[in-house]
Scaffold this active site. Structure first.
Site, PDB file in Angstrom:
ATOM      1  N   GLY A 253       0.811  -1.278  -0.079  1.00 55.25           N
ATOM      2  CA  GLY A 253       0.146   0.032  -0.083  1.00 55.25           C
ATOM      3  C   GLY A 253       0.791   1.277   0.205  1.00 55.25           C
ATOM      4  NE  ARG A 298      -0.455   1.806  -5.868  1.00 55.31           N
ATOM      5  CZ  ARG A 298      -1.497   1.836  -6.702  1.00 55.31           C
ATOM      6  NH1 ARG A 298      -1.489   2.433  -7.725  1.00 55.31           N
ATOM      7  NH2 ARG A 298      -2.601   0.827  -6.034  1.00 55.31           N
ATOM      8  CB  CYS A 365     -16.287   1.083 -29.064  1.00 56.33           C
ATOM      9  SG  CYS A 365     -17.649   1.546 -29.828  1.00 56.33           S
ATOM     10  CD  GLU A 366     -17.324   1.487 -22.453  1.00 58.14           C
ATOM     11  OE1 GLU A 366     -17.322   0.586 -23.388  1.00 58.14           O
ATOM     12  OE2 GLU A 366     -18.065   1.662 -21.758  1.00 58.14           O
ATOM     13  CE1 TYR A 395      -1.949  -3.917  -7.840  1.00 56.21           C
ATOM     14  CE2 TYR A 395      -0.671  -1.995  -7.391  1.00 56.21           C
ATOM     15  CZ  TYR A 395      -1.532  -3.118  -7.132  1.00 56.21           C
ATOM     16  OH  TYR A 395      -1.027  -3.802  -5.892  1.00 56.21           O
TER      17      TYR A 395
END
Ligand SMILES: Cc1ncc(COP(=O)(O)O)c(C=O)c1O
Length: 438
Positions: A253, A298, A365-366, A395
């Protein structure tokens, strides 16, 4: 086909890397940029776009930074952030442990001979097959996350062996949300039941407690609170059962910077604060200090990566500029999932135009297929330009989809002035391979 192991070295380098970029990234006067001495323009030319670029030396440096910060502890890289066989190899070589949360991640680790005893397997709903593979593969720690798992795991342990167990708990510190799907609640007594059940199983060896507080935590304080709360639980377990558990796993985290204005959580100060809080609380409780485990994901791979896109179209109108690129939400779903923000730079061409706010959108297509909202780009940004998006090493590859039957991106590792393809681009033929009938 992309060339492998290309020497793409360039020479004239100027200002130091900005905060969200891999630590070896240099932006040059002529508009190009280099990472590990390799030209981003050349990477795009040789391997095509869109593409993930990962700075191997930066990943290794971050691994070592964590290991040095916690010399008495264990650093387990969280595979969910980014894992491919090359990455598993780097983590193994740097001596870190590996935190996996699926059979697939475990399979990748095993395929490169990652030492099983350095693997921690967690997950809130591990399937029977995953539990089987984890126990059979001899993972070092299995994190129990629900009561049903206790007996299931015990039943899988071969005679003559014991499986080391951590129990994932939800510490009552205000930062861990008790209503989340992960962990066993200390407040409701469920965690205590799990402790008693694991201790009652001769096939299982309870070695400690585990928690994970959340994402992008930019202060050591929540970890200090959690480590104190978990130390108190260790004291309660000692008092109730007469056993002193030797480990505490605080999960991952730790925050990174996505924007110039942001700062990540420095591993050294984080580890120092955590260790001090633990030692102090243990002294107060008359407990020996347990071994600390942390699971950064991360903060090891995120800043070491970036994504390169080619501009396909630019639309100006209604006071807005839309810069459409050849990738999008299939290689980076984070803006649409979490409203994530990014640093974007045009590379490969020097513009004399002033920077203006532009919205970088994908080719899917969004309508929600936005990569970066209102980022400064030169007013003359045009089709054919190359854009680099920073801090996409975590990620992104691991969360990619094949939406719109779009193949997933290649991963190009750069190191010591060389580029090499470690994951190739997914082609339509790869997608057809899964279809077994008409
Ligand atoms: C149990 C556990 N450990 C480690 C991590 C890694 O977190 P991060 O990548 O934010 O460091 C996660 C992420 O959700 C997690 O659930």
């Amino acid at each position: 086909m992309c060339a492998l192991g290309q020497d793409l070295a360039t020479t004239t380098e100027t200002p130091p890397a900005e905060n969200p970029w891999p630590s070896t990234t240099l932006f040059r006067e002529d508009g190009d940029a280099t990472t590990a001495g390799v030209s981003l323009v050349e990477i795009a030319r040789l391997y095509g776009t869109p593409a993930y670029v990962v700075d191997e030396a930066d990943v290794r440096r971050r691994c070592r930074e964590y290991a040095d910060a916690l010399p008495e502890g264990t650093v387990a890289y969280a595979a969910k952030a980014f894992l491919c066989r090359a990455m598993a190899g780097w983590v193994r070589e740097e001596g870190l442990s590996l935190d996996v949360c699926s059979g697939g991640e475990l399979a990748i680790a095993r395929s490169v001979g990652f030492p099983a005893e350095r693997i921690i397997f967690h997950g809130n709903a591990k399937t029977p097959r995953e539990l089987h593979d984890a126990v059979e593969g001899g993972v070092g720690r299995l994190v129990i996350d629900n009561l049903a798992e206790v007996h299931r795991v015990a039943a899988l342990v071969p005679e003559g062996r014991r499986q080391k167990i951590l129990i994932r708990v939800v510490p009552d510190t205000g930062d861990a949300v008790p209503s989340q799907k992960f962990g066993l609640s200390i407040a409701t007594g469920e965690a205590g039941v799990a402790v008693a059940r694991v201790l009652a199983q001769p096939e299982l060896e309870l070695v400690g407690l585990h928690c994970h507080l959340g994402s992008q935590i930019d202060s050591a304080r929540p970890y200090e609170e959690a480590v104190r709360a978990l130390a108190e639980q260790l004291a309660l377990i000692r008092d109730a059962h007469g056993v002193v558990l030797p480990e505490l796993d605080l999960g991952g985290g730790q925050a990174i910077a996505y924007l110039d204005s942001e700062r990540g959580l420095d591993p050294r100060s984080f580890a120092a604060a955590l260790t001090a809080a633990l030692e102090e609380r243990c002294a107060g409780l008359g407990l020996p200090v347990p071994r600390l485990i942390v699971e950064p994901g991360r903060s090891i791979s995120g800043p070491a990566g970036m994504t390169l896109y080619r501009v396909i179209a630019v639309k100006r109108g209604g006071g807005r500029v839309f810069v459409a690129v050849d990738g999008g939400m299939s290689d980076n779903p984070r803006p649409s999932l979490y409203g994530a923000r990014y640093t974007v730079k045009m590379v490969g061409r020097r513009s004399r135009e002033a920077a203006r706010p532009a919205t970088v959108v994908g080719h899917h297509c969004e309508t929600g297929d936005v990569l970066a909202e209102d980022v400064p780009l030169p007013a003359d940004v045009r089709p054919g330009d190359l854009l680099a998006v920073a801090a996409t090493g975590a990620y992104h590859h691991s969360m990619a989809s094949t939406y719109n039957a779009t193949g997933r991106l290649p991963v190009i590792a750069v190191s010591a002035r060389r580029a090499r393809l470690v994951v190739r681009r997914e082609e339509p033929d790869d997608l057809f391979l899964r279809e077994v009938g008409l």
